[in-house]
Design a protein around this motif. Structure first.
Motif, PDB file in Angstrom:
ATOM      1  N   UNK A 109      13.217   4.291  -3.638  1.00 56.06           N
ATOM      2  CA  UNK A 109      12.353   3.244  -3.117  1.00 56.06           C
ATOM      3  C   UNK A 109      10.731   3.942  -3.722  1.00 56.06           C
ATOM      4  N   UNK A 110       9.907   3.044  -3.827  1.00 58.83           N
ATOM      5  CA  UNK A 110       8.493   3.206  -4.622  1.00 58.83           C
ATOM      6  C   UNK A 110       7.919   4.111  -3.445  1.00 58.83           C
ATOM      7  N   UNK A 111       6.903   4.859  -4.074  1.00 58.97           N
ATOM      8  CA  UNK A 111       6.013   5.676  -3.131  1.00 58.97           C
ATOM      9  C   UNK A 111       5.283   5.179  -2.246  1.00 58.97           C
ATOM     10  N   UNK A 112       4.701   4.105  -2.578  1.00 60.19           N
ATOM     11  CA  UNK A 112       3.692   3.261  -1.734  1.00 60.19           C
ATOM     12  C   UNK A 112       3.931   1.692  -1.927  1.00 60.19           C
ATOM     13  N   UNK A 113       4.154   1.024  -0.718  1.00 61.12           N
ATOM     14  CA  UNK A 113       4.298  -0.659  -0.926  1.00 61.12           C
ATOM     15  C   UNK A 113       3.370  -1.060   0.245  1.00 61.12           C
ATOM     16  N   UNK A 114       2.374  -1.584  -0.202  1.00 61.67           N
ATOM     17  CA  UNK A 114       1.167  -1.973   0.829  1.00 61.67           C
ATOM     18  C   UNK A 114       0.834  -3.466   0.679  1.00 61.67           C
TER      19      UNK A 114
ATOM     20  N   UNK B  73      -2.501 -13.003   0.039  1.00 61.86           N
ATOM     21  CA  UNK B  73      -2.091 -11.840   0.424  1.00 61.86           C
ATOM     22  C   UNK B  73      -1.569 -11.125  -0.656  1.00 61.86           C
ATOM     23  N   UNK B  74      -1.976  -9.949  -1.112  1.00 67.23           N
ATOM     24  CA  UNK B  74      -1.500  -9.037  -2.280  1.00 67.23           C
ATOM     25  C   UNK B  74      -0.685  -8.040  -2.052  1.00 67.23           C
ATOM     26  N   UNK B  75       0.508  -7.674  -2.791  1.00 67.26           N
ATOM     27  CA  UNK B  75       1.285  -6.668  -2.311  1.00 67.26           C
ATOM     28  C   UNK B  75       1.069  -5.616  -3.522  1.00 67.26           C
TER      29      UNK B  75
ATOM     30  N   UNK C  38       1.790 -12.822  -2.514  1.00 63.36           N
ATOM     31  CA  UNK C  38       3.089 -12.826  -1.717  1.00 63.36           C
ATOM     32  C   UNK C  38       3.164 -14.135  -0.663  1.00 63.36           C
ATOM     33  N   UNK C  39       2.166 -14.713  -0.605  1.00 57.31           N
ATOM     34  CA  UNK C  39       1.787 -15.734   0.290  1.00 57.31           C
ATOM     35  C   UNK C  39       2.330 -17.258  -0.016  1.00 57.31           C
ATOM     36  N   UNK C  40       2.972 -17.284  -1.163  1.00 60.22           N
ATOM     37  CA  UNK C  40       3.433 -18.672  -1.504  1.00 60.22           C
ATOM     38  C   UNK C  40       5.247 -18.494  -2.130  1.00 60.22           C
ATOM     39  N   UNK C  41       5.981 -19.218  -1.743  1.00 57.21           N
ATOM     40  CA  UNK C  41       7.228 -18.948  -2.525  1.00 57.21           C
ATOM     41  C   UNK C  41       7.418 -19.540  -3.644  1.00 57.21           C
TER      42      UNK C  41
END
Lengths: 321, 299
Positions: free
Chosen positions: B11-16, B104-106, B121-124
């Motif tokens: 898993x990545x260290x950080x996902x925010x 919204x940015x991941x 990530x706010x639009x599919x």
């Protein structure tokens, strides 16, 4: 070589609005009036002969623009010349204004090819003249043009136009051109080389890359014209670059590299307010084609008498089947 | 929020996720005094810290606490650090946001190649993404152990602007009696800006000083600590805290409001307290004083 015609009301408005398409996208351009024997079309083109930069073509059915259309030339009824689009547009606008001010239902705008002696010169030069005739007055505007193009050049133009009509097999429809333009403007901060990939699933993927950063944008499930395919199951969780790569390897997508500056230029045409825009990659990745269409006013039917398209040169052959 | 496995199954260290890209850009731009600057980023369970420095004399830190983010999943051990171009990061965040729309940015770290990954990530059906190369950071040359000898809360920016004599140095004096802060610049002539504590509490909000303290700092470094705070933030600014530590280390702290999209404007709820605190980014500048001039020897 003779050319004379009256502009219809619709025609003059059309040319006025749609020439915006060009006057924003080129500083000096060539406009070629051409009557094709079979279908009487007027073409206004940019860069088709020079082969450099974005090639743009506007095609009009002559009956939309003109009435009492007379043309004769030794070149199978074809006349082509170069003209500065800004001057042409200006003449159109003044003719429109004069016509409106005349408040005269019979005021008509006639254009013809003439040879006149320009001020301060001893050799006659060709002009495209706009004559706005009313009951009591007539206003004449002369737009300087180049000497009509010689036979060989006209032939070359003809071939270029025919080649330009080689439609891409898959076209995707972009709904919001303003949004695309805003994105392209922001991508220009990153670099100039843009990779464009279009898949048969309706994906449009743009990417700019340098050694330190890659920025991209993907639009999915766009409407597809032409060859289409269903996206593979489970591709939702993949990253955009991975998805695109897979599509290309399966032969269901194409990718080319173009200049971001060229794409930005071609997008300025959204000022002419096209109703639809389609993007496609020509066979063998020869170029990136953008086609703009207009609806018949009041309907959602495509007006087939007008079409605009741009071809963006490909900088480096991208991967393709 | 899904945290899909990267290459190799780690898993990545950080996902925010954040929805205040513009605020983030404001906070990071306040420490961007040159077009190209290398930053060191340190991530932890508490949030993200970004550090920039110049010539060993000026250092800035931006603290982005985890509460600023919509979501913050941290799974690393210890505190991973990596080097990043600040300019690229800020320009990249700018690419994501358009006026009137805060996506919204991941953000993920690390990618398969140790990159920093960003994605809307706010639009599919539409997304913007970016990958920024990172590098192994140099060790930070100075981590100051800061002990304060006097501090003020003041509108520091205008004073520094007034003292514009590039190339010269500014002397800052804190004196307990009468309580005041004096900034003095010399160049073609000299200018002194004085903040007496009792005169105007709008300018000098708080003051604490035990002894007379006086040090000189290079003008250009002082300027860097204030001139890049975005104007929109200055209006909301609660004033900056200026502290002089032992040995003359100058510490300047700014609080920058990183508004959440759709959140209330901070004017309305300054008394909001805890709610408000989570929307603040802390910016700290450290400026080393100029060396004392050695006495003139007559040989």
């Amino acid at each position: 070589m003779k050319f004379k015609a009256f502009l219809t009301q619709d025609g003059v408005h059309l040319l006025d609005k749609r020439t915006l398409f060009f006057s924003q996208s080129a500083t000096i351009s060539d406009a070629h009036f051409r009557k094709h024997l079979a279908c009487s079309l007027l073409y206004i083109t940019i860069n088709l002969l020079s082969g450099d930069g974005v090639q743009s073509v506007a095609q009009f059915n002559k009956d939309v623009l003109f009435r009492d259309y007379r043309i004769s030339s030794q070149n199978a009824g074809r006349i082509a010349f170069a003209v500065d689009v800004a001057l042409l547009h200006r003449a159109l606008r003044s003719a429109l204004t004069i016509q409106a001010q005349a408040r005269d239902d019979t005021a008509a705008i006639q254009i013809k090819l003439v040879k006149k002696l320009p001020a301060g010169s001893r050799d006659p030069a060709p002009f495209l003249t706009f004559e706005t005739k009313g009951r009591v007055s007539a206003v004449v505007q002369d737009v300087p043009i180049s000497k009509p193009l010689p036979r060989d050049d006209v032939q070359q133009l003809q071939s270029a136009l025919e080649a330009a009509q080689d439609l891409p097999q898959t076209l995707v429809q972009v709904q919001d051109l303003a949004q695309l333009q805003s994105l392209v403007d922001r991508l220009r901060n990153v670099g100039d080389l843009l990779t464009v990939a279009i898949t048969r699933y309706g994906d449009l993927h743009l990417q700019v890359s340098t050694s330190l950063i890659t920025v991209g944008s993907e639009f999915r499930r766009l409407r597809v014209l032409g060859l289409r395919a269903d996206p593979p199951i489970g591709d939702r969780t993949l990253s955009a670059p991975t998805r695109t790569e897979m599509a290309i390897q399966k032969g269901e997508g194409l990718s080319v590299q173009v200049s971001l500056k060229h794409l930005a230029k071609s997008l300025q045409c959204h000022l002419a307010k096209p109703d639809c825009a389609f993007y496609g990659i020509a066979p063998q990745g020869a170029c990136l084609t953008v086609i703009f269409q207009f609806f018949i006013p009041g309907t959602r039917l495509t007006d087939k008498s007008i079409s605009f398209y741009c071809r963006l040169p490909v900088l480096d052959p991208g991967s393709g089947p | 929020m899904s945290s899909s496995a990267g290459v190799g199954g780690d898993a990545p260290d950080l996902v925010c996720q954040l929805d205040c890209a513009q605020g983030m850009v404001d906070a990071l731009s306040s420490v961007r005094w040159k077009r190209h600057q290398d930053a060191v980023v340190e991530i932890s369970e508490h949030g993200v810290v970004l550090i920039v420095e110049e010539s060993g004399c000026l250092q800035a830190k931006v603290y982005l606490k985890r509460e600023l983010f919509l979501a913050y999943e941290y799974t690393a051990e210890g505190r991973p650090r990596f080097g990043l171009s600040l300019g690229l990061f800020v320009d990249c965040l700018n690419t994501f946001s358009t006026p009137g729309h805060a996506p919204v940015i991941e953000i993920r770290y690390p990618g398969p190649d140790m990159q920093l990954l960003l994605k809307t990530v706010d639009s599919p059906d539409a997304c913007i993404y970016a990958e920024i190369r990172t590098r192994i950071p140099d060790t930070i040359s100075w981590d100051c152990n800061f002990q304060s000898t006097g501090n003020v809360h003041a509108t520091f920016t205008e004073a520094v602007d007034d003292l514009e004599w590039p190339g010269s140095s500014i002397q800052i004096v804190l004196q307990p009696d009468p309580p005041s802060v004096i900034l003095r610049g010399e160049g073609h002539g000299d200018l002194q800006v004085e903040f007496p504590y009792y005169a105007n509490t709008d300018l000098l909000i708080a003051f604490q000083c035990d002894q007379h303290v006086s040090y000189r700092y290079k003008y250009k470094f002082l300027r860097a600590t204030t001139s890049h705070i975005p104007n929109s933030v200055l209006k909301d600014n609660r004033g900056s805290k200026v502290t002089i530590g032992r040995g003359g280390m100058l510490k300047i702290q700014h609080l920058i409001s990183v508004k959440r999209a759709g959140g209330q404007h901070s004017h309305g709820d300054i008394s909001g307290g805890i709610q408000q605190l989570s929307r603040i980014a802390y910016i700290e500048f450290f400026v080393k004083p100029e060396e004392d001039e050695s006495p003139v020897n007559d040989t």
